[in-house]
Scaffold this active site. Structure first.
Site, mmCIF file in Angstrom:
data_model
loop_
_atom_site.group_PDB
_atom_site.id
_atom_site.type_symbol
_atom_site.label_atom_id
_atom_site.label_comp_id
_atom_site.label_asym_id
_atom_site.label_seq_id
_atom_site.Cartn_x
_atom_site.Cartn_y
_atom_site.Cartn_z
ATOM 1 C CG ASP A 174 26.707 -10.323 50.752
ATOM 2 O OD1 ASP A 174 26.793 -11.267 49.930
ATOM 3 O OD2 ASP A 174 25.645 -10.012 51.317
ATOM 4 C CG HIS B 49 24.837 -12.845 58.165
ATOM 5 N ND1 HIS B 49 25.004 -11.510 57.938
ATOM 6 C CD2 HIS B 49 26.074 -13.394 58.112
ATOM 7 C CE1 HIS B 49 26.287 -11.258 57.741
ATOM 8 N NE2 HIS B 49 26.961 -12.391 57.839
ATOM 9 N N GLY C 58 15.830 -9.724 59.453
ATOM 10 C CA GLY C 58 14.521 -9.175 59.800
ATOM 11 C C GLY C 58 13.605 -10.234 60.364
ATOM 12 C CG ASP D 192 26.668 -6.627 58.541
ATOM 13 O OD1 ASP D 192 27.088 -7.751 58.211
ATOM 14 O OD2 ASP D 192 25.530 -6.432 59.041
ATOM 15 C CG ASN E 95 26.139 -11.117 61.836
ATOM 16 O OD1 ASN E 95 27.049 -11.562 62.518
ATOM 17 N ND2 ASN E 95 26.325 -10.652 60.615
ATOM 18 C CB SER F 248 24.776 -1.922 57.015
ATOM 19 O OG SER F 248 24.094 -0.732 57.379
ATOM 20 C CG ASN G 81 20.213 -4.343 62.660
ATOM 21 O OD1 ASN G 81 20.295 -3.502 63.546
ATOM 22 N ND2 ASN G 81 19.936 -4.024 61.415
HETATM 23 P P1 13P Z 1 18.758 -9.430 61.954
HETATM 24 O O1 13P Z 1 18.366 -8.039 61.626
HETATM 25 O O2 13P Z 1 17.785 -10.436 61.498
HETATM 26 O O3 13P Z 1 19.102 -9.578 63.395
HETATM 27 O O4 13P Z 1 20.091 -9.754 61.122
HETATM 28 C C1 13P Z 1 21.235 -8.999 61.336
HETATM 29 C C2 13P Z 1 22.339 -9.381 60.424
HETATM 30 O O5 13P Z 1 22.451 -10.510 59.993
HETATM 31 C C3 13P Z 1 23.317 -8.351 60.068
HETATM 32 O O6 13P Z 1 24.297 -8.817 59.206
#
Ligand code: 13P
Length: 288
Positions: A106, A207, A180, A84, A229, A49, A231
């Site tokens: 984006d 995402h 999240g 990202d 995706n 990011s 994170n």
């Molecule tokens: P999460 O943090 O919900 O896994 O989403 C990650 C994401 O979409 C990064 O672009």
């Protein structure tokens, strides 16, 4: 080897699996992800990011770190270094100039016309340099968004127009997932996902991959998702390992030991996701 996302995602689309996009936050995360994906013989997308880029010391630092780690660890799998959620053409340009192999523009909070305008500029700069581009239609909400009420679902007609006018490589339509943790159960619009996949004929990106149920992820892949995706789930897994170590070991103070305490749980989470996405050992299996 470092490459853009084209071969990875078109192979995934042809054979109905998905490639993991894992966000990186520092050197150790990059190392853990590269090592586990090499062990699983799967291509991987390292998502970075704008915030993580700043945290790690800029675009060039990120590219040099990934390349040097890959040399040192003798990583042979295909790896994309992907910006990202870039908020502007300028961010994409800086990342591309530094050696990112893929970018996501984006502009999903802008009007469709404005989104198309900036995405076209990014595509033109990126394609001239062999870099792939992902774009977003609708808007994927986030933690800030109680009840996930800020999600703007992608409209099929907008997706078709966006793809035709921008010549974007991959599309991330917002269809109910959020970044999240979820407040309640994730609700994804699979019908629309399938329709967008069929009408745009592009590999789709989902995402907010953390916290979506396994059967929903399988369903999403069958409806055209080729990149997931992730994170938050890796952050949670790593933190659980570190917290455990700090609770049982009150003497530890070496940061290398503390950071490494998250390695096993993080690698387990990576492996589980790779199994789920259907890309375990994909690089060994020459028939795919
Ligand atoms: P999460 O943090 O919900 O896994 O989403 C990650 C994401 O979409 C990064 O672009």
């Amino acid at each position: 080897m470092i490459q853009n996302m084209n071969d990875m995602l078109w192979n995934a689309k042809k054979n109905q699996y998905a490639i993991p996009h894992f966000n990186i936050n520092n050197l150790e995360w990059t190392r853990f992800i590269l090592e586990e994906c090499e062990a699983c013989q799967t291509p991987v997308i390292l998502g970075v990011s704008e915030g993580a880029t700043k945290y790690m010391g800029g675009y060039q630092t990120v590219v040099d770190m990934v390349k040097n780690l890959m040399d040192y660890l003798q990583i042979t799998i295909p790896v994309a270094i992907h910006l990202d959620h870039a908020s502007s053409y300028e961010s994409c340009k800086k990342a591309i100039d530094a050696g990112f192999t893929s970018v996501m523009i984006d502009a999903s909070q802008e009007s469709l016309d404005k989104n198309i305008e900036v995405s076209k500029m990014v595509v033109s700069y990126a394609h001239a340099r062999g870099v792939s581009v992902e774009g977003e239609i609708g808007h994927v909400g986030g933690q800030e968004d109680e009840n996930n009420s800020g999600i703007l679902y992608a409209e099929v007609e907008d997706c078709i127009q966006y793809v035709q006018e921008t010549q974007i490589d991959f599309l991330a339509p917002a269809l109910g997932s959020v970044h999240g943790p979820y407040h309640g159960d994730p609700v994804l619009n699979f019908e629309r996902m399938k329709e967008i996949s069929e009408k745009t004929n592009l590999p789709l990106v989902l995402h907010g991959g953390s916290g979506i149920y396994d059967e929903q992820i399988r369903m999403a892949i069958s409806c055209g998702i080729c990149k997931l995706n992730i994170n938050t789930e890796l952050q949670q897994a790593w933190t659980a390992g570190v917290r455990e170590r700090l609770e049982v070991d009150k003497e530890v103070y070496d940061p290398r030991k503390i950071i490494k305490a998250g390695e096993n749980k993080m690698k387990q989470a990576i492996r589980a996701k790779i199994e789920l996405l259907g890309c375990m050992n994909i690089l060994k299996n020459t028939s795919r």
